[in-house]
Design a protein around this motif. Sequence first.
Motif, PDB file in Angstrom:
ATOM      1  N   MET A  65       0.835  -1.192   0.000  1.00 14.53           N
ATOM      2  CA  MET A  65       0.000   0.000   0.000  1.00 14.53           C
ATOM      3  C   MET A  65       0.876   1.250   0.000  1.00 14.53           C
ATOM      4  O   MET A  65       1.770   1.394   0.836  1.00 14.53           O
ATOM      5  N   THR A  66       0.625   2.133  -0.954  1.00 11.80           N
ATOM      6  CA  THR A  66       1.384   3.369  -1.055  1.00 11.80           C
ATOM      7  C   THR A  66       0.493   4.432  -1.691  1.00 11.80           C
ATOM      8  O   THR A  66      -0.732   4.285  -1.684  1.00 11.80           O
ATOM      9  N   TYR A  67       1.084   5.444  -2.256  1.00  9.39           N
ATOM     10  CA  TYR A  67       0.295   6.534  -2.818  1.00  9.39           C
ATOM     11  C   TYR A  67       1.031   7.134  -4.004  1.00  9.39           C
ATOM     12  O   TYR A  67       2.253   7.268  -3.979  1.00  9.39           O
ATOM     13  N   ARG A  68       0.284   7.487  -5.027  1.00 10.51           N
ATOM     14  CA  ARG A  68       0.847   8.169  -6.197  1.00 10.51           C
ATOM     15  C   ARG A  68       0.612   9.660  -6.014  1.00 10.51           C
ATOM     16  O   ARG A  68      -0.502  10.147  -6.104  1.00 10.51           O
ATOM     17  N   TRP A  69       1.679  10.392  -5.706  1.00 11.11           N
ATOM     18  CA  TRP A  69       1.560  11.823  -5.423  1.00 11.11           C
ATOM     19  C   TRP A  69       1.169  12.627  -6.654  1.00 11.11           C
ATOM     20  O   TRP A  69       0.436  13.599  -6.563  1.00 11.11           O
ATOM     21  N   SER A  70       1.703  12.264  -7.771  1.00 11.55           N
ATOM     22  CA  SER A  70       1.435  13.024  -8.989  1.00 11.55           C
ATOM     23  C   SER A  70       0.251  12.412  -9.727  1.00 11.55           C
ATOM     24  O   SER A  70      -0.280  11.381  -9.333  1.00 11.55           O
ATOM     25  N   GLY A  71      -0.138  13.060 -10.791  1.00 15.39           N
ATOM     26  CA  GLY A  71      -1.225  12.526 -11.600  1.00 15.39           C
ATOM     27  C   GLY A  71      -0.786  11.296 -12.384  1.00 15.39           C
ATOM     28  O   GLY A  71       0.386  10.926 -12.398  1.00 15.39           O
ATOM     29  N   HIS A  72      -1.737  10.673 -13.042  1.00 13.03           N
ATOM     30  CA  HIS A  72      -1.435   9.480 -13.834  1.00 13.03           C
ATOM     31  C   HIS A  72      -0.554   9.822 -15.033  1.00 13.03           C
ATOM     32  O   HIS A  72       0.225   9.008 -15.490  1.00 13.03           O
ATOM     33  N   SER A  73      -0.688  11.032 -15.518  1.00 16.48           N
ATOM     34  CA  SER A  73       0.119  11.512 -16.632  1.00 16.48           C
ATOM     35  C   SER A  73       0.355  13.004 -16.438  1.00 16.48           C
ATOM     36  O   SER A  73      -0.204  13.616 -15.524  1.00 16.48           O
ATOM     37  N   LYS A  74       1.151  13.580 -17.304  1.00 13.71           N
ATOM     38  CA  LYS A  74       1.427  15.018 -17.194  1.00 13.71           C
ATOM     39  C   LYS A  74       0.173  15.865 -17.385  1.00 13.71           C
ATOM     40  O   LYS A  74       0.081  16.981 -16.898  1.00 13.71           O
ATOM     41  N   SER A  75      -0.805  15.336 -18.100  1.00 11.98           N
ATOM     42  CA  SER A  75      -2.021  16.109 -18.370  1.00 11.98           C
ATOM     43  C   SER A  75      -3.121  15.851 -17.331  1.00 11.98           C
ATOM     44  O   SER A  75      -4.223  16.369 -17.463  1.00 11.98           O
ATOM     45  N   ASP A  76      -2.827  15.085 -16.300  1.00 11.23           N
ATOM     46  CA  ASP A  76      -3.818  14.735 -15.280  1.00 11.23           C
ATOM     47  C   ASP A  76      -3.924  15.870 -14.254  1.00 11.23           C
ATOM     48  O   ASP A  76      -2.986  16.124 -13.505  1.00 11.23           O
ATOM     49  N   PRO A  77      -5.079  16.565 -14.166  1.00 13.37           N
ATOM     50  CA  PRO A  77      -5.224  17.674 -13.227  1.00 13.37           C
ATOM     51  C   PRO A  77      -5.519  17.227 -11.786  1.00 13.37           C
ATOM     52  O   PRO A  77      -5.599  18.054 -10.891  1.00 13.37           O
ATOM     53  N   ARG A  78      -5.714  15.929 -11.567  1.00 12.65           N
ATOM     54  CA  ARG A  78      -5.940  15.352 -10.240  1.00 12.65           C
ATOM     55  C   ARG A  78      -7.200  15.923  -9.574  1.00 12.65           C
ATOM     56  O   ARG A  78      -7.227  16.108  -8.359  1.00 12.65           O
ATOM     57  N   THR A  79      -8.243  16.149 -10.348  1.00 14.28           N
ATOM     58  CA  THR A  79      -9.486  16.695  -9.795  1.00 14.28           C
ATOM     59  C   THR A  79     -10.275  15.653  -9.007  1.00 14.28           C
ATOM     60  O   THR A  79     -11.240  16.000  -8.339  1.00 14.28           O
ATOM     61  N   TYR A  80      -9.890  14.421  -9.070  1.00 18.42           N
ATOM     62  CA  TYR A  80     -10.587  13.329  -8.400  1.00 18.42           C
ATOM     63  C   TYR A  80     -10.124  13.138  -6.954  1.00 18.42           C
ATOM     64  O   TYR A  80     -10.599  12.245  -6.261  1.00 18.42           O
ATOM     65  N   ARG A  81      -9.200  13.972  -6.491  1.00 16.00           N
ATOM     66  CA  ARG A  81      -8.762  13.904  -5.100  1.00 16.00           C
ATOM     67  C   ARG A  81      -8.385  15.305  -4.626  1.00 16.00           C
ATOM     68  O   ARG A  81      -8.159  16.207  -5.431  1.00 16.00           O
ATOM     69  N   THR A  82      -8.312  15.450  -3.325  1.00 16.73           N
ATOM     70  CA  THR A  82      -8.054  16.782  -2.768  1.00 16.73           C
ATOM     71  C   THR A  82      -6.559  16.991  -2.538  1.00 16.73           C
ATOM     72  O   THR A  82      -5.792  16.034  -2.397  1.00 16.73           O
ATOM     73  N   ARG A  83      -6.176  18.258  -2.495  1.00 16.12           N
ATOM     74  CA  ARG A  83      -4.789  18.594  -2.168  1.00 16.12           C
ATOM     75  C   ARG A  83      -4.500  18.220  -0.708  1.00 16.12           C
ATOM     76  O   ARG A  83      -3.371  17.888  -0.358  1.00 16.12           O
ATOM     77  N   GLU A  84      -5.534  18.227   0.138  1.00 18.38           N
ATOM     78  CA  GLU A  84      -5.357  17.821   1.535  1.00 18.38           C
ATOM     79  C   GLU A  84      -4.993  16.337   1.625  1.00 18.38           C
ATOM     80  O   GLU A  84      -4.124  15.966   2.416  1.00 18.38           O
ATOM     81  N   GLU A  85      -5.648  15.525   0.811  1.00 18.75           N
ATOM     82  CA  GLU A  85      -5.318  14.089   0.773  1.00 18.75           C
ATOM     83  C   GLU A  85      -3.861  13.909   0.372  1.00 18.75           C
ATOM     84  O   GLU A  85      -3.122  13.139   1.000  1.00 18.75           O
ATOM     85  N   GLU A  86      -3.441  14.611  -0.650  1.00 20.71           N
ATOM     86  CA  GLU A  86      -2.054  14.511  -1.105  1.00 20.71           C
ATOM     87  C   GLU A  86      -1.090  14.938  -0.006  1.00 20.71           C
ATOM     88  O   GLU A  86      -0.054  14.300   0.206  1.00 20.71           O
ATOM     89  N   ALA A  87      -1.426  16.013   0.713  1.00 18.97           N
ATOM     90  CA  ALA A  87      -0.552  16.515   1.784  1.00 18.97           C
ATOM     91  C   ALA A  87      -0.401  15.484   2.897  1.00 18.97           C
ATOM     92  O   ALA A  87       0.705  15.291   3.426  1.00 18.97           O
ATOM     93  N   VAL A  88      -1.488  14.818   3.242  1.00 20.66           N
ATOM     94  CA  VAL A  88      -1.419  13.781   4.281  1.00 20.66           C
ATOM     95  C   VAL A  88      -0.464  12.672   3.853  1.00 20.66           C
ATOM     96  O   VAL A  88       0.368  12.215   4.638  1.00 20.66           O
ATOM     97  N   TRP A  89      -0.558  12.252   2.613  1.00 16.80           N
ATOM     98  CA  TRP A  89       0.314  11.182   2.131  1.00 16.80           C
ATOM     99  C   TRP A  89       1.760  11.638   1.990  1.00 16.80           C
ATOM    100  O   TRP A  89       2.684  10.852   2.183  1.00 16.80           O
ATOM    101  N   ARG A  90       1.984  12.894   1.665  1.00 15.36           N
ATOM    102  CA  ARG A  90       3.364  13.402   1.573  1.00 15.36           C
ATOM    103  C   ARG A  90       4.068  13.332   2.931  1.00 15.36           C
ATOM    104  O   ARG A  90       5.282  13.151   2.995  1.00 15.36           O
TER     105      ARG A  90
END
Length: 148
Positions: A65-90
């Motif tokens: 179990m881990t986390y992908r910090w960046s989008g799936h590709s360079k054009s992925d805006p990551r609108t399907y998750r919050t910046r708060e979620e990303e911050a927790v995983w960072r």
Amino acid sequence: ENNLYGMSTPVARASAAPALWKRAAANRLEAERVDGNDLGLLLAAFARIVERIRRTGAPHFVECMTYRWSGHSKSDPRTYRTREEEAVWRLRCPIKNWRDVLVAEGVGEAELNAIDKQVMADLDGMAQEISKEPPLQAAGFTEHVYAD
């Protein structure tokens, strides 16, 4: 590696059985889930698993179990998750956290910096070697894929 997303879809939303390691039972495989962000746990788990595989010859499925910090590709805006979620995983960054463990055990910054430099040199060397390899051929891709 389960980074919680398949492209832009959360695994938990796309699967009725999001605990992927449990699916291995359908192929009569020993399986487990491990925290892929905790290097100490990973090292201990894989030492045990590799010893078992060498002893029995039986395969073992591990869902890390881990986390992908960046989008799936360079054009992925990551609108399907919050910046708060990303911050927790960072905060759970396995490299930073393992470095903190090493510092707490008395490894100095100079030694850690030398390790970083050597790792980057090793990666560069591997990339150069791989670039010299012939392209993969499709023949044989399905060998040893199916369980008995």
